[in-house]
Every structure is written in C-alpha cells, then in structure tokens.
Design a protein around this motif. Structure first.
Motif, PDB file in Angstrom:
ATOM      1  N   GLU A 190       0.972   4.468 -19.121  1.00  0.00           N
ATOM      2  CA  GLU A 190       0.082   5.510 -18.627  1.00  0.00           C
ATOM      3  C   GLU A 190      -1.372   5.056 -18.673  1.00  0.00           C
ATOM      4  O   GLU A 190      -2.154   5.297 -17.738  1.00  0.00           O
ATOM      5  N   LYS A 222      -3.792   4.371 -15.240  1.00  0.00           N
ATOM      6  CA  LYS A 222      -5.137   4.903 -15.037  1.00  0.00           C
ATOM      7  C   LYS A 222      -6.169   3.776 -14.882  1.00  0.00           C
ATOM      8  O   LYS A 222      -7.076   3.858 -14.059  1.00  0.00           O
ATOM      9  N   GLN A 247      -5.816   2.314 -11.439  1.00  0.00           N
ATOM     10  CA  GLN A 247      -6.321   3.207 -10.405  1.00  0.00           C
ATOM     11  C   GLN A 247      -7.845   3.154 -10.312  1.00  0.00           C
ATOM     12  O   GLN A 247      -8.418   3.258  -9.220  1.00  0.00           O
ATOM     13  N   SER A 248      -8.507   2.966 -11.447  1.00  0.00           N
ATOM     14  CA  SER A 248      -9.971   2.948 -11.461  1.00  0.00           C
ATOM     15  C   SER A 248     -10.561   1.537 -11.437  1.00  0.00           C
ATOM     16  O   SER A 248     -11.761   1.357 -11.563  1.00  0.00           O
TER      17      SER A 248
END
Length: 586
Positions: free
Chosen positions: A474, A478, A481-482
C-alpha cells in the motif's frame, strides 16, 4: 567504469480479469533495449556527486584484436562521419587474414591531414580483410518451434490479438542462431566468444547473446508458490529445449570465466549484467521438472553468487541502530572507454578537464557508478539467494539451502535498513561515502539516499518477500502514484524499457495494478521495438547513443507473458484509444 545502473528484469491471480488487470496490460506499451552497458540512458544516481577514489579493483584487458578494431572504429568515424555511424559494427568484424597481416595493410592506407582515409579506399580495405559483422553467427533452426504450440495462450479469445500473438511467437524462429564453425577453427580471428549451444539474439545491432535479455526471452512466472499457466517467452511458446540451451551457454561462461559476461564478445569480458541466471534455471525447472538440469546448474550459481559478493562488489554499511549490513555494488574490471562505444566515450570524455569532473558528471563518462549502492542490483542478488536456497532443497542439499535462506533474510533486512524511505514509499539508491576502503564499514546517513525517483526504485515489489506484505504494498502503491514516473502509455520517462516495465507491473499485479502492450506500434511498423515513448501510445522511443533497435527478443517475450497471464476477451478492442491514464486506477 561499467555503466551498470540502468534507467529507470507470482501473483495471486485466479484467472479472472477485472478491469484493473486490463489497465495493467495496456499500461505495458514500453518494451525495451538490449543491454545495460549498451543502454543510452544517463546513469540513474547522478543527483548527488561523489569525489575521491576507492581502492582500485582488477582490470581485465581486452584482446589485441579488440584493441586494433577500436582503431579501425576511429578511422571509420573520421572517414564516414557521424551520420548513422555505429561504433559497435567495427568491433564485431571478423578477420579474413591474420592480425599482423591486417594491421600492416591498415597502416599502409593513405591518410590525409585529419587522419581520415578516402571512403573508396577504406571500403575496399574492409571488404578485403574482414568478414561482415554478424557473419560469425549462422541461422539455427529451433528444434522445438511449431507455428502454433498446443495450449498456446488459452486465455486470449480475441482473434485479432491471437493472430498478433502468433506473429510475435514466430519471431523466435528469426532470432535463433549458432556460432559458426569458422569461430571454432580460428578463435583469434573473432571477437565473438565460442558457445556450446544455439542462442537467441536480441536482434539488429545486438548480434550475440546478452545476459539479462535472456531472462525475458525464456522466463516462466509463478504465483504464490503455486504453478500457474502464466509464462512468457520461449516457455510460453513451449520451446523448452531452446530455453535450456540459452541457460547452458550462460553456465558455460561461468564455468569457463568465473561469471556471466555482459554479452558473448571479447570486449565484454570485463563486466557482467544484472545477475538473474538463477531465476532462469528455477523457472525452467518449474515448467519441466528437470531435476538433472537443476543439479548441473547449482555449482555455477554458487560460483556466480560468490563473484557478486567478492571484495570489489561487497560494501558494508552500519545502520542508525548500530546494525551491520553487507550489500553489493556494480564494479566493472575496466576503467577505459567501452570498446563497442569507444569513439562515443572518448568524445564525451574530451569535454571534461580532469578526473574529478569524470566522477561528478551525469553522463556516460562518469566514474561514480562504484560510489552507488543500487537497490535493483541487491534485489537481483536477493532473488538469487532465494532461488539457490530453493534449488538446493530440491537436490537434497539442506545445508546449502539453510545457509542461503539465512543469507537472503540478512539481505532483506539490509535492503530495508539502507534503501527504504518511509516518506516517499520507495527504496532509494544509496551513495557510499568515499575515502574508505571497500571493506570498511560505513555509517548510514539519511542524506546519502538518492531522493530522485527512478523506476528501479520499485523493483523490490517484484519479489514475494515484499509484494506479499500488504502494508508495504500500500505504501509503495501510493509512492508509485506520486512518483511522476507514470505516463499516459507507460512507466518512466522518456523511454519505457521492457525489464522494468515487466517487474513493476508483475509486482503491482498482486495487489491489483495495471498494464499495457505493444500492439499499435507493432502493427504500424511491422516490428517489435526495443523501447517505447511513455507519453504517446503509438510512438517508439528515441535519443541516446545509437539508433533505436527492432527485433526485439525481450519485448517479444514480455508481450507473450502478459497475454498468457491476463488473456484477452473476444469483445475487448485493442488500440491507443483504449489506453487509460495510468494513474486512474492505481
């Protein structure tokens, strides 16, 4: 030094294909290039300069023939000019006569003030004294190729996609070679190294075996320890004999020279590539059940592990809790221009004033690679340790299995202690403080982590030790994604490369990520390309020190992998209009 850092090579899938899986498959449009040392990307960890010198390791010299061909390469550039010039072509030439005779004729060529030779004179010299690049390999009919293997891609239902997959499968036949008998007769006339079995070449200018390319050519994939029909490359094509022959050639290099070279040429003998031979052996065993194959391979794998943990590669780091960790770095046994790119490297280097500039620059002239602890290399070695432990258990060597499980656990702890960055949700390369010997323990500093985002920062998610940890997954999701690495048509900028695309996609697939494929660019050009533009779906990649190549063996293999794993429904269209912005479903 060896430009070993590359810009950034088993899921719980049950065979169903939700929309997120298709997003994954369509994100994978980016299949890549030939070799790490031949890669034209800038070394990835150049955001923080390093100064000073480490203890010098051994330098493995090239052959007199390679040295002479470098000179031929220089005169060819002076004669023909830079346009479409490929320096590798000239170090791949084979002699027709003895070296001394050829050298004498070379020195007799009339030259002008700029040291160039007239194009007609030089062409005549090349024709008279050399066989063409690639003539030392001849076509080899694959013994296990059939136009449509039984059970080929059973999940691909769309006729258009299935027809395309069969075209990709057929490319294996075009890429199959064996070493010519002329090499065996006169080894000293060739830069090509003798290999015992047939090979699969990447294609185009890459006319020989390359180490980690071979993984994507043959690789088979497993999910959660349970064998699934999710494989790629030669194993997806049911070409088990050809896959074993490739591995046998790589094992031969270890048995003969002590490690696997970057590629099977005399000018590659001072460097290796990311070490993933163990994964090839293990995956072939899991598809074929060939116990003897594993038993014969295991001694070579132990020798390769020793090489990557030898003095020049080994680095000790003490973390902020006082724990001592051993990790590995790239360290080529070479400190000169690469023979296959000698004219390019010398041109870059001539722009620099001194050795300090060479250490701190951000292009191919850098000597700072040995100052980097790369996360990706250490993941490959961790995978090797896990594979060796499993295969040792298979052959009944429990002592070796237990030893390597402990070694793998120690490396996992080292990876998390030295590379992991909680805030970014990534593993970051680590700069080694200079001024100490390779064996001295260095104290970990947060400021030594390279904070730049590279696709290779996410390679750990490729292996089960990390992708089975839901908390880590997880955070990584994230962080990914960034990261700024995601383009409309793939991962990394500006070019997408097959190995990193595949590793990241495969790892994220376990937690429901997304992908892509090659289809549009292939159908418009009739070729599989080495790299793709991550911003535009149908565009191939560009830039760098050589013309982008077609072929392309590891791109072919990676496409087959995704099609066999995820399949393709009959009513799902394929094309650029379907490709989603890759952040949409992350």
């Amino acid at each position: 030094m060896y430009m070993a850092s590359f810009h950034s090579r088993s899921s719980n899938s049950n065979g169903n294909h939700p929309a997120s899986s298709f997003s994954l498959l369509l994100l994978f449009l980016l299949l890549a290039s030939a070799s790490v040392s031949a890669s034209e990307t800038v070394p990835k960890a150049m955001s923080q300069p390093a100064t000073g010198n480490f203890d010098g390791g051994p330098v493995v010299p090239t052959t007199p023939l390679v040295t002479f061909l470098e000179r031929v390469q220089e005169i060819a550039l002076a004669t023909f000019g830079k346009k479409d010039f490929d320096p590798k072509l000239y170090v791949d030439l084979s002699l027709k006569s003895g070296l001394s005779t050829t050298v004498t004729a070379f020195h007799k060529l009339p030259r002008n003030a700029s040291e160039s030779v007239s194009a007609p004179d030089f062409k005549e010299f090349l024709h008279e004294y050399f066989d063409g690049a690639g003539d030392d390999l001849v076509y080899a009919e694959p013994p296990d190729f059939v136009p449509e293997p039984d059970g080929f891609l059973p999940k691909v239902k769309n006729p258009q996609v299935r027809a395309w997959a069969l075209e990709v499968h057929a490319l294996w036949k075009n890429l199959s070679r064996r070493v010519s008998g002329s090499v065996l007769d006169r080894l000293e006339f060739h830069t090509l190294l003798l290999l015992p079995g047939p090979i699969v070449i990447p294609s185009s200018r890459f006319r020989e075996v390359y180490y980690w390319d071979s993984y994507w050519v043959i690789r088979l994939k497993f999910f959660m320890g349970v064998i699934k029909h999710a494989c790629m490359g030669l194993l997806a094509s049911k070409m088990y004999k050809t896959a074993k022959a490739i591995v046998t050639n790589l094992i031969y290099l270890i048995d003969t020279y002590g490690y696997v070279f970057n590629g099977a040429r005399a000018y590659y003998t001072n460097r290796s590539q990311p070490p993933i031979l163990s994964a090839m052996v293990y995956d072939i065993y899991n598809r074929t059940g060939d116990f003897d194959f594993v038993k014969k391979a295991l001694p070579a794998l132990l020798k390769e592990h020793q090489f990557w943990n030898s003095r020049i590669h080994k680095v000790n780091v003490q973390d902020d809790q006082g724990g001592n960790h051993t990790l590995s770095r790239y360290y080529a046994m070479w400190n000169k221009p690469r023979p296959e790119s000698s004219t390019i490297d010398k041109a870059h280097s001539s722009k620099l004033l001194n050795a300090s500039d060479k250490e701190n620059t951000s292009d191919f002239t850098t000597l700072a690679i040995t100052s980097i602890l790369p996360i990706d290399l250490n993941i490959f070695i961790l995978k090797m340790e896990l594979d060796i432990a499993s295969m040792a258990q298979i052959v009944g060597d429990n002592r070796t299995a237990e030893s390597f499980l402990k070694t793998a656990q120690a490396r996992k702890q080292a990876i998390n202690s030295v590379f992991w960055n909680e805030e970014k949700g990534q593993w970051l390369d680590y700069w080694i403080s200079n001024g100490t010997s390779s064996q001295e323990c260095r104290r970990w500093k947060a400021s030594n982590q390279n904070n730049n985002a590279f696709a290779s920062n996410f390679v750990p998610i490729w292996i089960d030790l990390f992708n089975s940890d839901t908390c880590i997954v997880e955070k990584v999701r994230k962080g990914f994604q960034s990261s700024g690495l995601l383009g409309a048509a793939g991962i990394d900028f500006p070019n997408g490369w097959a190995p990193l695309q595949h590793m990241i996609v495969e790892g994220l697939a376990k937690s429901g990520s997304q992908e892509a494929n090659n289809y549009v660019a292939y159908k418009e050009t009739g070729a599989m390309h080495e790299k793709y533009d991550v911003e535009k779906c149908r565009d191939i990649g560009g830039g760098g020190e050589y013309i982008p190549q077609t072929g392309f063996s590891w791109s072919n293999g990676a496409v087959l992998a995704f099609l066999e794993e995820f399949g393709w429904p009959e009513d799902l269209k394929i094309g650029c209009n379907w490709v989603m912005h890759c952040g949409d479903e992350l």
